[in-house]
Design a protein around this motif. Structure first.
Motif, PDB file in Angstrom:
ATOM      1  N   ALA A  99       1.301  -2.290  11.714  1.00  0.00           N
ATOM      2  CA  ALA A  99       1.575  -2.091  10.288  1.00  0.00           C
ATOM      3  C   ALA A  99       2.613  -3.138   9.892  1.00  0.00           C
ATOM      4  O   ALA A  99       3.538  -3.419  10.648  1.00  0.00           O
ATOM      5  CB  ALA A  99       2.104  -0.693  10.025  1.00  0.00           C
ATOM      6  N   PHE A 100       2.434  -3.712   8.715  1.00  0.00           N
ATOM      7  CA  PHE A 100       3.385  -4.740   8.299  1.00  0.00           C
ATOM      8  C   PHE A 100       3.434  -4.849   6.794  1.00  0.00           C
ATOM      9  O   PHE A 100       2.514  -4.447   6.085  1.00  0.00           O
ATOM     10  CB  PHE A 100       3.028  -6.103   8.913  1.00  0.00           C
ATOM     11  N   LYS A 101       4.543  -5.367   6.320  1.00  0.00           N
ATOM     12  CA  LYS A 101       4.732  -5.743   4.919  1.00  0.00           C
ATOM     13  C   LYS A 101       5.479  -7.064   4.963  1.00  0.00           C
ATOM     14  O   LYS A 101       6.598  -7.127   5.446  1.00  0.00           O
ATOM     15  CB  LYS A 101       5.540  -4.698   4.167  1.00  0.00           C
ATOM     16  N   CYS A 102       4.840  -8.126   4.497  1.00  0.00           N
ATOM     17  CA  CYS A 102       5.407  -9.462   4.657  1.00  0.00           C
ATOM     18  C   CYS A 102       5.245 -10.296   3.397  1.00  0.00           C
ATOM     19  O   CYS A 102       4.473  -9.972   2.511  1.00  0.00           O
ATOM     20  CB  CYS A 102       4.705 -10.210   5.802  1.00  0.00           C
ATOM     21  N   ILE A 105      -4.965  -9.209   2.545  1.00  0.00           N
ATOM     22  CA  ILE A 105      -5.186  -8.828   3.941  1.00  0.00           C
ATOM     23  C   ILE A 105      -5.690  -7.397   3.910  1.00  0.00           C
ATOM     24  O   ILE A 105      -5.021  -6.497   3.390  1.00  0.00           O
ATOM     25  CB  ILE A 105      -3.893  -8.931   4.775  1.00  0.00           C
ATOM     26  N   ALA A 129      -6.753  -3.740   5.216  1.00  0.00           N
ATOM     27  CA  ALA A 129      -6.413  -2.762   6.245  1.00  0.00           C
ATOM     28  C   ALA A 129      -7.686  -2.409   7.020  1.00  0.00           C
ATOM     29  O   ALA A 129      -8.791  -2.537   6.498  1.00  0.00           O
ATOM     30  CB  ALA A 129      -5.820  -1.517   5.610  1.00  0.00           C
ATOM     31  N   ILE A 134      -4.843  -0.729  11.711  1.00  0.00           N
ATOM     32  CA  ILE A 134      -4.110  -1.836  11.092  1.00  0.00           C
ATOM     33  C   ILE A 134      -3.857  -1.484   9.625  1.00  0.00           C
ATOM     34  O   ILE A 134      -4.794  -1.214   8.875  1.00  0.00           O
ATOM     35  CB  ILE A 134      -4.891  -3.155  11.197  1.00  0.00           C
ATOM     36  N   SER A 185      -1.962  -2.673   6.077  1.00  0.00           N
ATOM     37  CA  SER A 185      -1.378  -3.801   5.355  1.00  0.00           C
ATOM     38  C   SER A 185      -1.197  -3.353   3.912  1.00  0.00           C
ATOM     39  O   SER A 185      -2.171  -3.052   3.230  1.00  0.00           O
ATOM     40  CB  SER A 185      -2.311  -5.008   5.435  1.00  0.00           C
ATOM     41  N   LYS A 186       0.050  -3.287   3.446  1.00  0.00           N
ATOM     42  CA  LYS A 186       0.307  -2.744   2.122  1.00  0.00           C
ATOM     43  C   LYS A 186       1.435  -3.505   1.443  1.00  0.00           C
ATOM     44  O   LYS A 186       2.446  -3.821   2.072  1.00  0.00           O
ATOM     45  CB  LYS A 186       0.683  -1.267   2.254  1.00  0.00           C
ATOM     46  N   ASN A 216       1.918  -6.557   0.476  1.00  0.00           N
ATOM     47  CA  ASN A 216       2.321  -7.877   0.961  1.00  0.00           C
ATOM     48  C   ASN A 216       2.376  -8.865  -0.204  1.00  0.00           C
ATOM     49  O   ASN A 216       1.686  -8.709  -1.200  1.00  0.00           O
ATOM     50  CB  ASN A 216       1.333  -8.389   2.015  1.00  0.00           C
TER      51      ASN A 216
END
Length: 92
Positions: free
Chosen positions: A9-12, A22, A24, A30, A32-33, A35
């Motif tokens: 999980a990431f926020k970039c 990106i 999910a 995985i 992705s939220k 970003n």
């Protein structure tokens, strides 16, 4: 991130990026939220140069505006004339 990546999980903020998002993948775990994807630098520069032209007209543009009596010079700076203000006002 390759096809074998699982459980992430990431926020970039992605800089100089040529993708729009990106996705999910819940099956692989995985997430992705929210970003931030910044457009490629060349695109950003082009947009900046276009905005800059609006703020800093070229000497040719200023000469044309002067010929059309849409600007006058006061204290060494170009200033809109009444005709220009009237034309702009009619656009609103």
């Amino acid at each position: 991130m390759d096809a074998d990546t699982e459980q992430i999980a990431f926020k970039c903020t992605f800089k100089d990026c040529n993708i729009d998002g990106i996705e999910a993948d819940e099956i692989r775990g995985i997430a992705s939220k929210d970003n931030t994807l910044e457009r490629p630098l060349d695109e950003q520069r082009q947009g900046f140069e276009e905005r800059l032209k609006l703020l800093a007209p070229s000497s040719d543009d200023l000469a044309l505006l002067d010929q059309l009596r849409l600007i006058k010079t006061e204290n060494g700076r170009p200033v809109l004339t009444e005709a220009a203000n009237s034309a702009i006002g009619s656009l609103a």
